[in-house]
Design a protein around this motif. Structure first.
Motif, PDB file in Angstrom:
ATOM      1  N   ILE A  30       9.284  -6.207  -0.246  1.00 18.36           N
ATOM      2  CA  ILE A  30      10.448  -5.395   0.136  1.00 18.36           C
ATOM      3  C   ILE A  30      11.380  -5.200  -1.054  1.00 18.36           C
ATOM      4  CG2 ILE A  30      12.545  -5.372   1.539  1.00 18.36           C
ATOM      5  CD1 ILE A  30      10.905  -6.729   3.769  1.00 18.36           C
ATOM      6  N   VAL A  31      11.597  -6.252  -1.836  1.00 16.86           N
ATOM      7  CA  VAL A  31      12.450  -6.123  -3.027  1.00 16.86           C
ATOM      8  C   VAL A  31      11.865  -5.091  -3.980  1.00 16.86           C
ATOM      9  CG1 VAL A  31      13.295  -7.310  -5.086  1.00 16.86           C
ATOM     10  CG2 VAL A  31      13.434  -8.429  -2.864  1.00 16.86           C
ATOM     11  N   ARG A  32      10.548  -5.127  -4.178  1.00 20.50           N
ATOM     12  CA  ARG A  32       9.895  -4.130  -5.042  1.00 20.50           C
ATOM     13  C   ARG A  32      10.046  -2.722  -4.451  1.00 20.50           C
ATOM     14  NH1 ARG A  32       9.896  -8.049  -7.482  1.00 20.50           N
ATOM     15  NH2 ARG A  32      11.543  -6.786  -8.393  1.00 20.50           N
ATOM     16  N   ALA A  33       9.882  -2.623  -3.145  1.00 23.71           N
ATOM     17  CA  ALA A  33       9.952  -1.314  -2.483  1.00 23.71           C
ATOM     18  C   ALA A  33      11.352  -0.727  -2.502  1.00 23.71           C
ATOM     19  CB  ALA A  33       9.460  -1.431  -1.042  1.00 23.71           C
ATOM     20  N   SER A  34      12.383  -1.573  -2.622  1.00 21.19           N
ATOM     21  CA  SER A  34      13.765  -1.073  -2.600  1.00 21.19           C
ATOM     22  C   SER A  34      14.082  -0.211  -3.807  1.00 21.19           C
ATOM     23  CB  SER A  34      14.751  -2.250  -2.506  1.00 21.19           C
ATOM     24  OG  SER A  34      14.790  -2.995  -3.713  1.00 21.19           O
ATOM     25  N   TYR A  35      13.224  -0.255  -4.826  1.00 16.92           N
ATOM     26  CA  TYR A  35      13.400   0.589  -6.013  1.00 16.92           C
ATOM     27  C   TYR A  35      12.632   1.902  -5.895  1.00 16.92           C
ATOM     28  CZ  TYR A  35      15.550  -3.339  -8.487  1.00 16.92           C
ATOM     29  OH  TYR A  35      16.392  -4.355  -8.868  1.00 16.92           O
ATOM     30  N   LEU A  36      11.980   2.121  -4.754  1.00 19.65           N
ATOM     31  CA  LEU A  36      11.107   3.275  -4.564  1.00 19.65           C
ATOM     32  C   LEU A  36      11.623   4.154  -3.434  1.00 19.65           C
ATOM     33  CD1 LEU A  36       7.701   1.366  -4.816  1.00 19.65           C
ATOM     34  CD2 LEU A  36       8.782   2.781  -6.595  1.00 19.65           C
ATOM     35  N   PRO A  37      11.146   5.397  -3.331  1.00 15.90           N
ATOM     36  CA  PRO A  37      11.606   6.298  -2.261  1.00 15.90           C
ATOM     37  C   PRO A  37      10.964   5.953  -0.919  1.00 15.90           C
ATOM     38  CG  PRO A  37       9.973   7.415  -3.602  1.00 15.90           C
ATOM     39  CD  PRO A  37      10.241   6.106  -4.274  1.00 15.90           C
ATOM     40  N   MET A  38      11.378   4.829  -0.331  1.00 21.28           N
ATOM     41  CA  MET A  38      10.815   4.445   0.965  1.00 21.28           C
ATOM     42  C   MET A  38      11.780   3.580   1.759  1.00 21.28           C
ATOM     43  SD  MET A  38       7.858   1.611  -0.015  1.00 21.28           S
ATOM     44  CE  MET A  38       7.553   1.133   1.699  1.00 21.28           C
ATOM     45  N   SER A  39      11.626   3.646   3.064  1.00 16.54           N
ATOM     46  CA  SER A  39      12.373   2.812   4.006  1.00 16.54           C
ATOM     47  C   SER A  39      11.379   2.156   4.953  1.00 16.54           C
ATOM     48  CB  SER A  39      13.373   3.652   4.813  1.00 16.54           C
ATOM     49  OG  SER A  39      14.372   4.206   3.982  1.00 16.54           O
ATOM     50  N   ILE A  40      11.753   1.009   5.497  1.00 17.01           N
ATOM     51  CA  ILE A  40      10.865   0.253   6.383  1.00 17.01           C
ATOM     52  C   ILE A  40      11.574   0.006   7.704  1.00 17.01           C
ATOM     53  CG2 ILE A  40       9.568  -1.885   6.684  1.00 17.01           C
ATOM     54  CD1 ILE A  40       9.532  -2.110   3.591  1.00 17.01           C
ATOM     55  N   ILE A  41      10.905   0.368   8.784  1.00 18.53           N
ATOM     56  CA  ILE A  41      11.415   0.109  10.133  1.00 18.53           C
ATOM     57  C   ILE A  41      10.447  -0.848  10.811  1.00 18.53           C
ATOM     58  CG2 ILE A  41      11.933   1.118  12.380  1.00 18.53           C
ATOM     59  CD1 ILE A  41      12.439   3.782  10.839  1.00 18.53           C
ATOM     60  N   ILE A  42      10.955  -1.953  11.318  1.00 16.24           N
ATOM     61  CA  ILE A  42      10.117  -2.926  12.016  1.00 16.24           C
ATOM     62  C   ILE A  42      10.573  -2.997  13.465  1.00 16.24           C
ATOM     63  CG2 ILE A  42       9.283  -5.304  12.074  1.00 16.24           C
ATOM     64  CD1 ILE A  42      10.043  -5.552   9.130  1.00 16.24           C
TER      65      ILE A  42
ATOM     66  N   SER B  53      11.058  15.126  -3.836  1.00 17.74           N
ATOM     67  CA  SER B  53      10.092  15.932  -3.087  1.00 17.74           C
ATOM     68  C   SER B  53       9.494  15.213  -1.885  1.00 17.74           C
ATOM     69  CB  SER B  53       8.951  16.390  -4.005  1.00 17.74           C
ATOM     70  OG  SER B  53       8.347  15.273  -4.628  1.00 17.74           O
ATOM     71  N   GLN B  54       9.418  13.869  -1.918  1.00 15.63           N
ATOM     72  CA  GLN B  54       8.810  13.166  -0.796  1.00 15.63           C
ATOM     73  C   GLN B  54       9.418  11.777  -0.660  1.00 15.63           C
ATOM     74  OE1 GLN B  54       4.478  12.971  -0.919  1.00 15.63           O
ATOM     75  NE2 GLN B  54       4.426  13.767   1.154  1.00 15.63           N
ATOM     76  N   TYR B  55       9.822  11.445   0.560  1.00 17.34           N
ATOM     77  CA  TYR B  55      10.369  10.126   0.876  1.00 17.34           C
ATOM     78  C   TYR B  55       9.506   9.522   1.973  1.00 17.34           C
ATOM     79  CZ  TYR B  55      13.909   6.492   1.506  1.00 17.34           C
ATOM     80  OH  TYR B  55      14.567   5.283   1.554  1.00 17.34           O
ATOM     81  N   PHE B  56       9.270   8.210   1.904  1.00 15.34           N
ATOM     82  CA  PHE B  56       8.303   7.556   2.784  1.00 15.34           C
ATOM     83  C   PHE B  56       8.996   6.616   3.775  1.00 15.34           C
ATOM     84  CE2 PHE B  56       6.221   8.877  -1.020  1.00 15.34           C
ATOM     85  CZ  PHE B  56       4.951   9.286  -0.626  1.00 15.34           C
ATOM     86  N   ILE B  57       8.614   6.745   5.036  1.00 14.30           N
ATOM     87  CA  ILE B  57       9.097   5.840   6.082  1.00 14.30           C
ATOM     88  C   ILE B  57       7.898   5.077   6.624  1.00 14.30           C
ATOM     89  CG2 ILE B  57      10.111   5.662   8.382  1.00 14.30           C
ATOM     90  CD1 ILE B  57      11.792   8.081   7.776  1.00 14.30           C
ATOM     91  N   LEU B  58       7.979   3.765   6.565  1.00 10.52           N
ATOM     92  CA  LEU B  58       6.923   2.902   7.095  1.00 10.52           C
ATOM     93  C   LEU B  58       7.417   2.254   8.383  1.00 10.52           C
ATOM     94  CD1 LEU B  58       4.285   1.281   7.049  1.00 10.52           C
ATOM     95  CD2 LEU B  58       5.398  -0.342   5.473  1.00 10.52           C
TER      96      LEU B  58
ATOM     97  N   ARG C 120       0.834  -1.210   0.000  1.00 10.48           N
ATOM     98  CA  ARG C 120       0.000   0.000   0.000  1.00 10.48           C
ATOM     99  C   ARG C 120       0.868   1.258   0.000  1.00 10.48           C
ATOM    100  NH1 ARG C 120      -5.333   1.243   3.568  1.00 10.48           N
ATOM    101  NH2 ARG C 120      -5.304   3.520   3.511  1.00 10.48           N
ATOM    102  N   VAL C 121       1.852   1.301   0.878  1.00  7.63           N
ATOM    103  CA  VAL C 121       2.739   2.463   0.933  1.00  7.63           C
ATOM    104  C   VAL C 121       3.577   2.543  -0.336  1.00  7.63           C
ATOM    105  CG1 VAL C 121       4.626   3.552   2.211  1.00  7.63           C
ATOM    106  CG2 VAL C 121       2.788   2.395   3.452  1.00  7.63           C
TER     107      VAL C 121
END
Length: 584
Positions: free
Chosen positions: A483-495, A460-465, A445-446
């Protein structure tokens, strides 16, 4: 022409401009009066840099090997991260390399070691034991500080605190600042003097920066081109900070030598220039200098030069920092996803991880507030998306792994961290905790929102989940793929793992121990996941948790925008003392 390493057997890595994420320090090393361990020639020294981590000495990097030289000036520039708030112990070990295996093995002779700290002086007990590469270094006295002093010269010590004769090591430090970029240079020479009797010269080139006090700092040493009076050296990269301190008019000196395996290199000639003059070589243009031997110029009436050095090409690259992007208007959009599976326990029970105690926030709230309060400073509208997963939700009480905790399907954002807290507390009585623990839908979703942002081709915008969960995810294969797909996008994931569950299997999502791959074997483009068990910070301050989980975010932001070649939207002007050309 056949090529060999400039000063010995170790490959000569071209200094790369590091990403300007943290404060970084460049270290240059030289030695004098080293012990001579060889019978026929002099020692062939190499320096190992080690850093202390959890009481163990770990190798960080190593220099080239310089053949037959007791007073080496190493071309290798060591780069270390500098944390003002931490005592960072470094150790330099000098070996006489015999070239049979890696430097620092038992086949090599230990010539001495020196300990220091990157920044602050701290007490250090005298160590003892045999010199080894990682775990058992030789002793030195109390460490010196190198950042504050800029230049530290210390004696080298053998085991048990014994001086290594008159051997000394000098470490010159320089904090990387200003224009965080690098330059790529391509040099050649023509018609150099022949210094060899039975063959042609074996030339190599050294570039020096001349500092304000008149001292010279070695910037780069090329490889040796054997038996060639018109060599073409390999292109190399150096940081603008190293080359000219980001000052166009700073004087530079180039020196051409004829390589000698015994270390007695023959001087061919030198030339002086500036980075300002070098920039004329950009594009199709070339810049050349007479390579002059001052002694010949005095003695020989018609002497013109000892050859010509030509700069074939120059490319300037800017490496932006995290602050460059933030100051350019990049917003950090924060999304929190909360685990509402049944394993958390009934929220009405005081043993539940979701129990609302009026006097003490639960672990979910502690983690949410600690991380969210840092992120909100980088988001101008202070609105945060708040999602839940693993619960049955009204009105039909069907299981959802992707719902807004404010129950507004059209707008999942809450006003500030307090708004997220209020929505969380209001949500609990209305839902039924269920399962399983699927997080791939939330990540996807993110990622869809981040993909829309990517298409703007702007920073302009970076996403942290932030995912808060009490157990190991059950859709591990789908999560890895997401996660592999998201690694190509402006986002980071914290668990953040909440509670006392065994989170061992979650470490696979954090790429620290290896590269995360999708079920089909595709690796992540960037390491974007940070996993932390909350119990490790139960008794620590909230800032400790935030510092840990957010530590990698600046690097991840820069890595993404560097990969996409997106500059800051409004780059800050360069240092007024510098007028460096625009990056290509």
């Amino acid at each position: 022409a056949r090529r060999t390493a400039a000063m010995g057997e170790a490959p000569e890595p071209a200094p790369q401009a590091p990403l300007a994420v943290l404060s970084k320090v460049e270290l240059r090393v030289s030695c004098k009066h080293l012990l001579d361990r060889d019978t026929l020639n002099k020692s062939d020294p190499c320096v190992l840099l080690l850093m202390q981590s959890q009481g163990q000495w770990m190798e960080v990097d190593r220099s080239e090997v310089i053949k037959s030289n007791l007073n080496p000036v190493f071309a290798k520039i060591f780069t270390v991260d500098y944390y003002f708030e931490e005592v960072q112990k470094l150790r330099f070990e000098v070996y006489d390399s015999h070239g049979h295996a890696g430097v620092g093995t038992h086949d090599d002779d230990f010539l001495g070691g020196m300990e220091c700290t990157v920044g602050q002086v701290s007490p250090c007990p005298l160590l003892s034991g045999t010199p080894r590469r990682c775990n058992n270094p030789s002793p030195t006295p109390r460490p010196s500080q190198i950042v504050a002093q800029k230049r530290v010269t210390k004696p080298l010590f053998l085991k048990y605190g014994k001086f290594a004769g008159k051997s000394t090591i000098t470490v010159i430090s320089e904090e990387i600042s200003g224009n965080n970029g690098y330059v790529e240079l391509s040099f050649r020479a023509k018609k150099l003097d022949d210094k060899d009797l039975f063959s042609k010269s074996d030339p190599f080139l050294e570039i020096y920066r001349i500092d304000d006090d008149g001292s010279e700092q070695l910037v780069y040493r090329t490889e040796v081109v054997k038996n060639n009076l018109s060599p073409i050296w390999e292109p190399f990269k150096v940081s603008l900070n190293s080359l000219c301190s980001c000052e166009e008019k700073r004087k530079l000196r180039g020196v051409v030598w004829d390589y000698d395996s015994r270390g007695k290199h023959d001087f061919i000639g030198e030339f002086f220039t500036t980075f300002e003059e070098m920039q004329k070589a950009m594009g199709e243009n070339k810049v050349q200098w007479d390579c002059v031997n001052p002694k010949y110029k005095v003695k020989k009436r018609n002497y013109k030069n000892s050859g010509v050095v030509v700069l074939l090409d120059l490319k300037i690259h800017r490496v932006y920092s995290f602050l460059d992007y933030i100051m350019g208007g990049c917003q950090i959009h924060f999304t929190v996803a909360i685990d509402f599976t049944a394993s958390n326990g009934d929220p009405r029970n005081s043993c539940s991880l979701h129990y609302i105690n009026p006097y003490q926030p639960n672990e979910y709230l502690k983690a949410l507030v600690a991380v969210g309060e840092i992120c909100q400073d980088y988001d101008s509208d202070k609105k945060f998306s708040a999602l839940g997963f693993g619960a049955r939700i009204p009105p039909k009480y069907e299981v959802s792994h992707d719902f807004a905790i404010n129950f507004n399907p059209d707008n999942d954002e809450c006003e500030g961290i307090q708004g997220v807290v209020e929505s969380y507390q209001s949500c609990l009585p209305k839902i039924q905790l269920y399962g399983p623990t699927n997080v791939a839908p939330i990540i996807s979703r993110v990622a869809r929102v981040a993909a829309d942002e990517e298409r703007t081709k702007e920073a302009s915008q970076y996403f942290i989940l932030l995912i808060l969960t009490d157990g190991v995810v059950t859709d591990m294969a789908d999560t890895r793929e997401a996660i592999v797909r998201a690694s190509y996008l402006p986002m980071s994931i914290i668990i953040v793992g909440v509670g006392n569950a065994d989170f061992t299997d979650m470490q696979i999502l954090d790429g620290d121990d290896g590269v995360l791959r999708s079920p089909k074997g595709e690796p992540v483009l960037r390491d974007i996941v940070q996993f932390v068990p909350f119990r490790e910070f139960k008794n620590a301050s909230p800032t400790a948790l935030a510092k840990c989980v957010l530590a990698e975010v600046p690097k991840q932001v820069v890595e993404y925008y560097s990969y996409k070649a997106f500059p800051p939207r409004c780059p800050q002007p360069d240092n007024p003392d510098s007028n460096l050309s625009s990056p290509q």
